[in-house]
Motif scaffolding. Structure first.
Motif, PDB file in Angstrom:
ATOM      1  N   SER A 145       0.872  -1.179   0.000  1.00 50.75           N
ATOM      2  CA  SER A 145       0.000   0.000   0.000  1.00 50.75           C
ATOM      3  C   SER A 145       0.907   1.225   0.000  1.00 50.75           C
ATOM      4  O   SER A 145       1.828   1.324   0.812  1.00 50.75           O
ATOM      5  CB  SER A 145      -0.928   0.005   1.215  1.00 50.75           C
ATOM      6  N   PHE A 146       0.649   2.135  -0.911  1.00 46.68           N
ATOM      7  CA  PHE A 146       1.582   3.226  -1.162  1.00 46.68           C
ATOM      8  C   PHE A 146       0.785   4.521  -1.258  1.00 46.68           C
ATOM      9  O   PHE A 146      -0.087   4.660  -2.123  1.00 46.68           O
ATOM     10  CB  PHE A 146       2.312   2.942  -2.482  1.00 46.68           C
ATOM     11  N   LYS A 147       1.037   5.465  -0.375  1.00 46.98           N
ATOM     12  CA  LYS A 147       0.300   6.728  -0.380  1.00 46.98           C
ATOM     13  C   LYS A 147       1.280   7.892  -0.364  1.00 46.98           C
ATOM     14  O   LYS A 147       2.207   7.934   0.441  1.00 46.98           O
ATOM     15  CB  LYS A 147      -0.629   6.822   0.831  1.00 46.98           C
ATOM     16  N   LYS A 148       1.046   8.836  -1.269  1.00 47.79           N
ATOM     17  CA  LYS A 148       1.869  10.041  -1.327  1.00 47.79           C
ATOM     18  C   LYS A 148       0.961  11.258  -1.481  1.00 47.79           C
ATOM     19  O   LYS A 148      -0.113  11.176  -2.092  1.00 47.79           O
ATOM     20  CB  LYS A 148       2.863   9.977  -2.494  1.00 47.79           C
ATOM     21  N   THR A 149       1.411  12.362  -0.927  1.00 44.61           N
ATOM     22  CA  THR A 149       0.646  13.610  -0.971  1.00 44.61           C
ATOM     23  C   THR A 149       1.468  14.690  -1.645  1.00 44.61           C
ATOM     24  O   THR A 149       2.660  14.844  -1.362  1.00 44.61           O
ATOM     25  CB  THR A 149       0.256  14.058   0.450  1.00 44.61           C
ATOM     26  N   SER A 150       0.833  15.431  -2.529  1.00 43.26           N
ATOM     27  CA  SER A 150       1.527  16.482  -3.273  1.00 43.26           C
ATOM     28  C   SER A 150       1.657  17.751  -2.442  1.00 43.26           C
ATOM     29  O   SER A 150       1.000  17.916  -1.412  1.00 43.26           O
ATOM     30  CB  SER A 150       0.762  16.798  -4.559  1.00 43.26           C
ATOM     31  N   LYS A 151       2.465  18.654  -2.921  1.00 42.50           N
ATOM     32  CA  LYS A 151       2.506  20.000  -2.359  1.00 42.50           C
ATOM     33  C   LYS A 151       1.300  20.787  -2.869  1.00 42.50           C
ATOM     34  O   LYS A 151       0.682  20.435  -3.872  1.00 42.50           O
ATOM     35  CB  LYS A 151       3.802  20.700  -2.776  1.00 42.50           C
TER      36      LYS A 151
END
Length: 484
Positions: free
Chosen positions: A128-134
């Protein structure tokens, strides 16, 4: 079920190499895979992820063709796992699911991207891979997805490879994954086929069917609402996609263009359903019945019009073709042989001459076709050079008439594949939606539309297809095309 299993034929075995991947929309058990797949922003997110995989030399397994066939077969009643198994084809061992959420704030928007790497056999989540942008002032889902996945691609691949070798599994019970399902779930139960009675064989019918299951683009949603009924307004909407002559290529998005144009007429311009003459794949007989024949304009359109009261609106998406000997243009009905266009096409001269005899209050004509003998899908006429179509009549000089054509007569009209429309129709609808309203007065004038189309269509035709496309606009630029 046999016809559904035939979808395997769409999945070439050679594509399932070691570095192959297939990308699905994240779909909870209570949601519909077909619904989630058809969400426009989800299509854009998946497309962005696929592009990064391709750039990194992965074989990306196409889901579009089998999904269109599956939907054409009314098979979305199958449960989500059955649909995935059809798309996986029995060879692919893992797949990626995508979910996302756009957060809007006064300081800019930020974007959460969630990727789940799953085992195809068990559906277990391996990563499970979660990333948040600027934060940034943008709502472009594809751009957000592309930038994030491009930045963290190597990290994600490393985690996936490690998970496959170690047998790692992830528990999602404590993880909050944003839903990407549309607000209303579609009832696909009508697609279920009745069981065949014992001893009775179902008669098989062979038929050529062109699926029209295009996802919704941005112009297909948030259609302006006029709020009034234009009681006597009359429209003709024709979308010619499937031509009967095997040498004539299809016009991929013609029916979709026509269908959405009809929606704009009803919602945005106040046309009544019963006053819209709507035809898909019009024959020569249809053209004659609607617009009349040379010397006799009294077809269905003429008879629908209340003299000097009716606003008339005509939209055509399909092929056009020239007669190289006379430099005259013709609409191409679906039963036409373009090499005999003078005999079985519908003449532009007759079209405009007959319109000139219709007692309309105002007239708007939109022709999304090219008359060069070529098309986005291939040549209609072989071994010809481009010709310049000549057509002169009083409609072209009428101060109450507006005429927009998608390209100059010697040019080719482009498709906008990403938006599932022709390039010209997409920007025309986008303009009606409000993008052309430069002075923000909630009205779009012909002058504003002309400037908007001139700014966007030629540029995108060059960018997408390396060709020139210059729409032509005739009429008083003060005329209002739509008022919201």
């Amino acid at each position: 079920m046999k016809s559904i299993l035939s979808l395997f034929l769409f999945l070439p075995v050679f594509a399932f190499a070691q570095n192959s991947i297939i990308v699905f929309p994240y779909t909870e058990e209570s949601e519909s895979f077909c619904d989630n797949y058809n969400v426009y922003n989800t299509k854009m997110a998946i497309q962005a992820i696929e592009e990064i995989y391709k750039y990194n030399a992965y074989n990306v397994i196409d889901t579009k063709s089998p999904m269109r066939k599956l939907q054409a077969e009314n098979a979305c009643y199958l449960d989500n796992n059955q649909i995935k198994n059809v798309l996986l084809g029995g060879w692919q061992s893992t797949y990626v699911e995508v979910a996302y959420q756009l957060h809007k704030t006064s300081q800019g928007n930020y974007f959460d991207l969630v990727l789940l790497f799953r085992d195809a056999a068990s559906s277990d989540v391996l990563v499970s891979f979660k990333k948040t942008s600027k934060k940034r002032y943008s709502s472009n889902i594809k751009e957000f997805t592309h930038n994030l996945f491009e930045t963290y691609f190597e990290e994600f691949i490393e985690q996936c490879n490690w998970a496959k070798s170690s047998g790692q599994k992830v528990d999602l019970s404590t993880m909050l994954i944003p839903s990407i399902a549309p607000a209303k779930k579609t009832d696909y139960s009508k697609g279920k086929k009745p069981k065949e009675s014992k001893g009775v064989k179902e008669k098989k019918v062979t038929e050529t069917v062109v699926a029209e299951n295009f996802p919704l683009s941005d112009v297909d949603q948030n259609i302006p609402a006029f709020g009034k009924v234009n009681e006597y307004a009359v429209a003709v909407v024709i979308g010619n996609r499937a031509y009967r002559n095997k040498d004539v290529p299809e016009v991929k998005f013609a029916r979709n263009d026509a269908k959405i144009m009809k929606s704009y007429l009803k919602s945005g311009l106040g046309f009544k359903e019963e006053n819209i003459i709507y035809v898909e794949d019009a024959t020569q007989a249809d053209f004659n019945a609607i617009f009349g024949i040379k010397g006799n304009p009294k077809g269905k359109l003429f008879n629908y019009v209340k003299p000097n009261v009716s606003d008339v609106y005509i939209y055509y998406s399909g092929h056009g073709a020239p007669n190289p000997e006379t430099n005259k243009g013709y609409f191409v009905p679906v039963d036409t042989d373009p090499s005999l266009i003078h005999f079985n096409g519908y003449s532009l001269d007759t079209f405009y001459e007959n319109l000139g005899l219709v007692p309309y209050k105002s007239l708007t004509v939109i022709v999304d076709a090219c008359f060069s003998g070529s098309s986005e899908g291939g040549m209609l006429l072989k071994n010809i050079s481009p010709v310049f179509i000549k057509s002169e009549n009083k409609v072209l000089r009428d101060e109450n008439a507006v005429i927009l054509t998608s390209a100059a007569s010697e040019q080719v009209s482009s498709w906008y594949n990403e938006k599932y429309h022709s390039l010209f129709t997409y920007y025309y609808l986008k303009g009606l939606q409000g993008a052309a309203d430069t002075n923000q007065d909630r009205k779009v004038s012909l002058g504003e539309m002309k400037a908007y189309i001139a700014e966007n269509v030629p540029y995108m035709a060059r960018r997408l297809n390396n060709r020139e496309q210059t729409p032509e606009v005739t009429g008083d630029e003060q005329i209002i095309l739509i008022q919201r």
